[in-house]
Write a protein that holds these residues in place. Structure first.
Motif, PDB file in Angstrom:
ATOM      1  N   ASP A 779       0.837  -1.212   0.000  1.00  9.57           N
ATOM      2  CA  ASP A 779       0.000   0.000   0.000  1.00  9.57           C
ATOM      3  C   ASP A 779       0.867   1.256   0.000  1.00  9.57           C
ATOM      4  OD1 ASP A 779      -2.378  -1.565   0.161  1.00  9.57           O
ATOM      5  OD2 ASP A 779      -2.027  -1.813   2.306  1.00  9.57           O
ATOM      6  N   ALA A 780       1.952   1.228   0.757  1.00 10.44           N
ATOM      7  CA  ALA A 780       2.859   2.383   0.786  1.00 10.44           C
ATOM      8  C   ALA A 780       3.553   2.578  -0.547  1.00 10.44           C
ATOM      9  CB  ALA A 780       3.895   2.206   1.900  1.00 10.44           C
ATOM     10  N   LEU A 781       3.843   1.489  -1.258  1.00 10.85           N
ATOM     11  CA  LEU A 781       4.542   1.589  -2.535  1.00 10.85           C
ATOM     12  C   LEU A 781       3.632   2.079  -3.655  1.00 10.85           C
ATOM     13  CD1 LEU A 781       6.705  -1.685  -2.490  1.00 10.85           C
ATOM     14  CD2 LEU A 781       7.341   0.619  -1.768  1.00 10.85           C
ATOM     15  N   LYS A 782       2.325   1.854  -3.527  1.00 10.06           N
ATOM     16  CA  LYS A 782       1.398   2.285  -4.573  1.00 10.06           C
ATOM     17  C   LYS A 782       1.217   3.796  -4.582  1.00 10.06           C
ATOM     18  CE  LYS A 782      -1.435  -1.915  -4.724  1.00 10.06           C
ATOM     19  NZ  LYS A 782      -2.762  -2.475  -4.380  1.00 10.06           N
ATOM     20  N   VAL A 783       1.287   4.408  -3.421  1.00  8.25           N
ATOM     21  CA  VAL A 783       1.081   5.850  -3.323  1.00  8.25           C
ATOM     22  C   VAL A 783       2.258   6.574  -3.955  1.00  8.25           C
ATOM     23  CG1 VAL A 783       0.842   7.776  -1.715  1.00  8.25           C
ATOM     24  CG2 VAL A 783      -0.341   5.636  -1.271  1.00  8.25           C
TER      25      VAL A 783
END
Length: 796
Positions: A779-783
């Motif tokens: 989730d952190a990498l998608k942002v």
């Protein structure tokens, strides 16, 4: 259930369930084993050893401050050393930062109120409740620790504290094309600020635009100029409007330097003079244009009201000021007073102009607006005027069209309003009798195809999709969205979209879900992606149309240059290519090691080798070491100290290496660019995937490369000793500061942090002001990251 339980109760339940799954009745064997994971969130450690971080309440546009502080609290080396200092060694900002980071790390009550007050006392731009840039804040905080102290010894202690965690060294090598000597320049850094634009480098770092002959476009430009001379009307002084771009730099108290007359003219402020050594004076010297006395100020950042203008001049860090001579403003005022109001419409070829005319009035020779088509250029113009408070320029049903593009002939006006080829229409109208016409179609028409959109959600096992729905009467599979659950797939979808500036793809309250049955079911780990279709609420449809029109309005048709200017530029381009070819030939003939270091192989006629488009943050980091030709408009800009004492500028090439690597590496992506038409910084929508790890070995200056550079230097005694190869070059992500929204002024900041010791022992959380939600690393990498914080890997 998870929200209702305390941390200890939840841990006991998880231990018991995990023990049963492994055949243990009491779970005692599991207490000594590895950390448990949150149910449904694979890869997230449990709550036994790693404390759940706490959020920071938003005190009014303080999200930029909270997000940076959360990332600094996870910067182990810096935060730990700061806690070890005595209070007497720190100034006001340092003491507030020490207390706040300590409270965040010890799970004590924390607030940004104290540190915000200290920042506002020292730096005036933090006063009030305006949104600020997170990257500027990070640099301000690190610099303020030492700047607050007056005694040199105290300054040195605090500077070394910051340097031990963040300081690295950049080495820039500049190759002069004339003497083919190299100059080295070293610069310390506390973070890396990276471009995200695509690179297409060729010989000696020349960009692809330098390889395209300008004269091939000359004939097309002449045809366009002839067409414009026939079709386009004479402007009403718009070419005499002066646009001035000013930006206050944090830490540098340079005045704007604009002095005004006491009296106004035509409700506009009147310029008296420009003060020397001011921001305005710097702009005049940089642009080559003059700001003379008695110019009238039309607007600031799009605002035309005098109170709003003065407030913007006082508070805003970035300013777009529009000036015009008095005679131009007088002509406009007289024209509007006598003949109504004028609008300028711009569009792409597929969008209708939006005028539906009254057929009865048309037979009588009058053009009366009967209706305004939805999703048209005119509809978008009205939405834009409403959003900017320009009520006098709103077009209503019943208004009369007086002229189109300067023509008052009926046939010419109707032809222009129906033309599919035109990209611009200037329409002069006067208010008419609006009582006899219905409201615009744009406010009452049924939803168009653009009203619907789709979202693709990635499931999180045992957690619902996150829609809070309300059934609609008479609809079996349609429901209205009332809200979204925190930490759910749809909430994370919204965050990713906002970080990319794609706010039109976010799910919001009052949107209508068209396949509600699928949303009622819990997400299954077997599902890879689930697609949902929604219809935007009526208000959101209007907002999306307005935003879409704004992009078209700002882009506009490209300005063309005259034939003489094009020929002059082509001569300069050819001279630059000749210089590049001569330098490359000499380097190759002498077997100089610089030929390989600066890409001097081949000839200028060779095809430009396009660097692969940056699709992840690691690509942007690698692009830092690309070769860059130092030129501006095909003219040299480099002063070479090896070519003699004359002031002649030379062509040159620059290449960058990292020579010292810090333990902690914040990486900022330059996502914002200044938009001259809006006077604000707009966000690039290029998607850059955040990288979990960075390998900086390719950017590190090797001892062999340094020796090659020194052999081609006139004076190599001042070079720094090489110390890069012994350092670890592998870094891992531990925090992300993300900006949500389309522009710097209107956005919102959040932070993703890993409270674990490494990526192997990770526990990620989303900090959104006071909210704290457990998430996965994915989730952190998608942002879309604005600042990504990396630390040297233990395995490096």
């Amino acid at each position: 259930l998870i929200k209702a339980l305390s941390g200890r109760e939840l841990q006991e339940i998880l231990l018991e369930a995990h023990a049963k799954a492994n055949g243990s009745a009491d779970g005692s064997a599991q207490m000594e084993g590895p950390e448990l994971s949150h149910p449904g969130l694979p890869g997230l450690p449990g709550l036994g050893q790693l404390p759940r971080p706490q959020g920071l309440t938003n005190l009014g546009n303080t999200c930029y401050l909270a997000s940076v502080l959360q990332c600094l609290a996870q910067t182990e080396s810096f935060a730990t050393e700061l806690q070890e200092l005595k209070i007497s060694q720190l100034g006001g900002i340092g003491q507030a930062l020490q207390r706040l980071l300590g409270n965040l790390r010890q799970d004590s009550q924390a607030s940004v109120e104290d540190i915000l007050g200290q920042l506002a006392e020292r730096y005036t731009w933090y006063q009030g409740k305006s949104q600020q840039d997170a990257h500027e804040l990070l640099r301000t905080l690190l610099a303020a620790l030492a700047d607050e102290r007056e005694v040199k010894e105290e300054k040195d202690v605090l500077q070394r504290l910051v340097q031990r965690s963040f300081q690295g060294l950049i080495c820039e090598a500049i190759l002069c094309w004339s003497c083919r000597q190299v100059s080295l320049r070293h610069e310390f850094f506390l973070d890396l600020s990276l471009d995200i634009s695509e690179l297409d480098t060729g010989l000696l770092g020349l960009r692809g635009s330098a390889m395209q002959p300008l004269l091939e476009l000359l004939e097309e430009e002449e045809d366009e100029d002839e067409a414009a001379a026939v079709e386009e009307p004479v402007t009403d002084g718009e070419d005499q409007v002066i646009e001035v771009y000013l930006e206050r730099v944090p830490g540098r108290r340079i005045p704007l330097g604009l002095e005004w007359h006491d009296a106004t003219k035509h409700n506009c402020k009147v310029l008296r003079r420009v003060h020397p050594n001011s921001l305005a004076d710097q702009w005049t010297r940089r642009s080559g244009r003059r700001l003379v006395g008695n110019l009238l100020l039309l607007s600031v950042n799009g605002q035309e009201d005098e109170e709003e203008i003065m407030q913007a001049l006082k508070d805003e860090a970035k300013l777009l000021l529009r000036f015009a001579p008095e005679e131009v403003v007088s002509a406009r005022v007289n024209d509007k007073t006598q003949q109504g109001f004028q609008i300028e419409l711009q569009r792409d070829a597929k969008t209708p102009w939006g005028f539906q005319l009254d057929p009865v009035a048309l037979e009588e020779g009058n053009l009366i607006v009967a209706q305004i088509l939805p999703d048209s250029v005119l509809d978008a113009w009205n939405l834009r005027c409403r959003s900017m408070g320009r009520k006098q320029q709103l077009v209503h049903c019943g208004d009369k069209i007086l002229a189109v593009n300067g023509s008052r002939e009926l046939q010419q006006m109707t032809k222009a309003l129906n033309s599919q080829a035109r990209q611009k229409n200037v329409v002069l109208l006067e208010p008419g009798d609006r009582s006899g016409y219905s409201a615009s179609l744009s406010s009452s028409a049924p939803p168009t195809e653009d009203a619907t959109f789709q979202v693709e959600l990635e499931p999180i096992a045992s957690i619902s999709w996150g829609f809070q729905l309300e059934r609609m009467d008479g609809e079996s599979d349609v429901a209205r969205v009332k809200g979204l659950e925190e930490g759910s797939p749809v909430a994370l979808w919204n965050m990713v979209c906002r970080s990319r500036g794609d706010e039109h793809l976010c799910v919001e309250a009052d949107d209508v879900l068209l396949d509600a049955k699928n949303a009622m079911a819990a997400a299954s780990g077997r599902d890879r992606l689930r697609r949902f279709t929604l219809r935007r609420s009526r208000d959101r449809q209007a907002s999306v149309r307005a935003a879409g029109y704004g992009d078209r309005f700002r882009s506009g048709p490209p300005a063309t240059t005259g034939a003489a200017r094009t020929a002059e530029m082509e001569d300069l381009r050819q001279a630059m290519l000749h210089a590049a070819d001569g330098c490359a030939a000499q380097l190759t003939a002498t077997a100089s090691p610089l030929a390989a270091l600066f890409g001097a192989t081949g000839t200028v006629s060779a095809t430009v080798s396009a660097t692969p488009r940056a699709v992840c943050l690691a690509d942007c980091v690698r692009n830092l070491g690309s070769i860059e030709a130092l030129e501006e408009n095909f003219q040299p800009i480099y002063h070479c100290s090896c070519c003699g004492s004359d002031a002649t500028r030379r062509f040159a090439s620059k290449r960058t290496w990292l020579q010292q690597l810090p333990p902690v590496l914040p990486v900022q992506l330059k996502r914002f660019r200044f938009d001259a038409h809006t006077g604000s910084f707009q966000k690039s929508r290029m998607r850059i995937q955040t990288s979990s790890t960075l390998d900086l070995s390719e950017l590190l200056l090797s001892s062999e490369q340094q020796q090659q550079l020194q052999s081609c230097m006139k004076d190599s005694s001042a070079t720094r000793q090489h110390e890069g190869e012994a350092m670890g070059t592998l870094y891992e992500l531990y925090a992300v500061c993300a900006h949500l929204g389309g522009s710097m002024e209107r956005g919102h900041y959040v932070a993703f942090i890993n409270v674990g010791a490494s990526l192997k022992e990770e526990s990620w959380f989303l900090l959104d002001d006071a909210k704290c939600v457990p998430v996965r690393r994915e989730d952190a990498l998608k942002v879309e990251a604005y600042i990504a914080f990396y630390r040297r890997s233990a395995t490096s």
